[in-house]
Design an enzyme around this catalytic site. Sequence first.
Site, mmCIF file in Angstrom:
data_model
loop_
_atom_site.group_PDB
_atom_site.id
_atom_site.type_symbol
_atom_site.label_atom_id
_atom_site.label_comp_id
_atom_site.label_asym_id
_atom_site.label_seq_id
_atom_site.Cartn_x
_atom_site.Cartn_y
_atom_site.Cartn_z
ATOM 1 N N ARG A 102 0.882 -1.183 0.000
ATOM 2 C CA ARG A 102 0.000 0.000 0.000
ATOM 3 C C ARG A 102 0.910 1.221 0.000
ATOM 4 O O ARG A 102 1.710 1.427 0.922
ATOM 5 C CB ARG A 102 -0.923 0.002 1.219
ATOM 6 C CG ARG A 102 -1.681 1.324 1.378
ATOM 7 C CD ARG A 102 -2.806 1.250 2.381
ATOM 8 N NE ARG A 102 -3.978 0.617 1.807
ATOM 9 C CZ ARG A 102 -5.245 0.915 2.128
ATOM 10 N NH1 ARG A 102 -5.497 1.838 3.032
ATOM 11 N NH2 ARG A 102 -6.256 0.303 1.569
ATOM 12 N N GLN A 132 -10.174 -3.798 -3.903
ATOM 13 C CA GLN A 132 -11.503 -3.316 -3.538
ATOM 14 C C GLN A 132 -12.508 -3.601 -4.658
ATOM 15 O O GLN A 132 -13.621 -4.064 -4.407
ATOM 16 C CB GLN A 132 -11.438 -1.809 -3.251
ATOM 17 C CG GLN A 132 -12.766 -1.221 -2.820
ATOM 18 C CD GLN A 132 -13.172 -1.651 -1.412
ATOM 19 O OE1 GLN A 132 -12.418 -1.474 -0.475
ATOM 20 N NE2 GLN A 132 -14.358 -2.203 -1.267
ATOM 21 N N ASP A 233 -17.156 7.517 -2.762
ATOM 22 C CA ASP A 233 -15.979 7.362 -1.894
ATOM 23 C C ASP A 233 -15.810 8.687 -1.152
ATOM 24 O O ASP A 233 -16.453 9.688 -1.510
ATOM 25 C CB ASP A 233 -14.747 7.054 -2.777
ATOM 26 C CG ASP A 233 -13.516 6.673 -1.959
ATOM 27 O OD1 ASP A 233 -13.636 6.494 -0.722
ATOM 28 O OD2 ASP A 233 -12.425 6.556 -2.564
ATOM 29 N N CYS A 273 -16.550 2.080 -0.490
ATOM 30 C CA CYS A 273 -15.409 1.247 -0.094
ATOM 31 C C CYS A 273 -15.071 1.397 1.391
ATOM 32 O O CYS A 273 -14.384 0.547 1.949
ATOM 33 C CB CYS A 273 -14.208 1.561 -0.967
ATOM 34 S SG CYS A 273 -13.747 3.296 -0.944
ATOM 35 N N ARG A 301 -13.795 -8.402 1.047
ATOM 36 C CA ARG A 301 -12.356 -8.147 0.856
ATOM 37 C C ARG A 301 -11.579 -9.400 1.263
ATOM 38 O O ARG A 301 -10.640 -9.817 0.592
ATOM 39 C CB ARG A 301 -11.897 -6.949 1.709
ATOM 40 C CG ARG A 301 -12.506 -5.599 1.332
ATOM 41 C CD ARG A 301 -11.989 -5.102 -0.004
ATOM 42 N NE ARG A 301 -10.544 -5.026 -0.026
ATOM 43 C CZ ARG A 301 -9.832 -3.977 0.440
ATOM 44 N NH1 ARG A 301 -10.454 -2.924 0.916
ATOM 45 N NH2 ARG A 301 -8.513 -3.971 0.380
HETATM 46 N N1 CP Z 1 -11.476 0.393 1.649
HETATM 47 C C1 CP Z 1 -10.235 0.322 2.165
HETATM 48 O O1 CP Z 1 -9.247 0.080 1.481
HETATM 49 O O2 CP Z 1 -10.195 0.480 3.519
HETATM 50 P P1 CP Z 1 -8.880 0.708 4.380
HETATM 51 O O3 CP Z 1 -8.258 2.008 3.941
HETATM 52 O O4 CP Z 1 -9.370 0.742 5.798
HETATM 53 O O5 CP Z 1 -7.942 -0.442 4.146
#
Ligand code: CP
Length: 318
Positions: A102, A132, A233, A273, A301
């Site tokens: 990430r 996602q 979002d 999301c 997820r």
């Molecule tokens: N939707 C999502 O990726 O949530 P987080 O940022 O909590 O991982």
Amino acid sequence: MKHFLKETDVARSELPKLFALARELKAKRGRKGAPTPLRGQTWAMIFSKSSTRTRVSFEVGIHELGGNPLFLNRNDIQLGRGETIEDTARVLSRFVHGLIVRTFDHSDVERLAAAGSVPVINALTDFLHPCQIYADAFTVAERWAKGTTGAKLVDSLRGRKIAFLGDTACNMAHSWILGANHFGMKIALAGPQSFAPTKEFDAFLAREGYAGGYQFTTDPFEAVRGADVVYTDVWVSMGKEEETKERIRVMAPYVVTGKLFAAAKKDAYFMHCLPAHAGEEVMPEVLDSPRSIIFDEAENRLHMQKAILATLAAKRRR
Ligand code: CP
């Protein structure tokens, strides 16, 4: 699929198998004999941004598949002190069986994948959030093709329309445009002209084989007309906090209100999301309505990512 960096990394022909596996892993979760294809493996998770759903679902998922998740905050490893992405990839490839990343810059995940020798999964970049979108698509397919699996799940997506509201140049909008095209869905996006998908994104979409594969409008009612899914979002993505005031001002016409949601199909679903800001991008009457499936998409997820992990692990064994 060697890596999972973008929606198109799973070939269309591979989609039924992946969706069927997600279905199977969901059904078998916690049962005796549940598959453990990651037995003996360690998967490193390099995170440069906050996360609730992605971090927990990957850690739990790897554990349930028999593997060991190794969480690495970017600042806890030498990457945070300037070691190159390429050297990080080469070194970690000697220790672990896969990387889940990430980060901010999408080129980071591409460079890790190019330099290392283990599979890389994109757990969100500023450009795309494919984990996602696959979980989201699985969530609606489960409803539209109830009681089926594999090709029928994937086929249930074909021709359906998703409307995406708000910041239509964010990673979720990009990913949904690419994902919708890949799944055979239609997508309309509504937001301020200043947050429309960019020329750079259009060029990327064309390279992926889906040139012009979306409708953009500044009219939210036009976008949701005939929609099977209404999606939004947060308006202020991670890293954009200094733009908060201006974003809230220009995106105000795109709040998903009860009135706007009612302009979609009668049986449309609301999706987000998460995390959500109730009263900002979506009103509580929609967020908490019976047509809101936000917590099922969050749960999925776990199941979809387990299917992605198991698929990548199997490819590696060949
Ligand atoms: N939707 C999502 O990726 O949530 P987080 O940022 O909590 O991982």
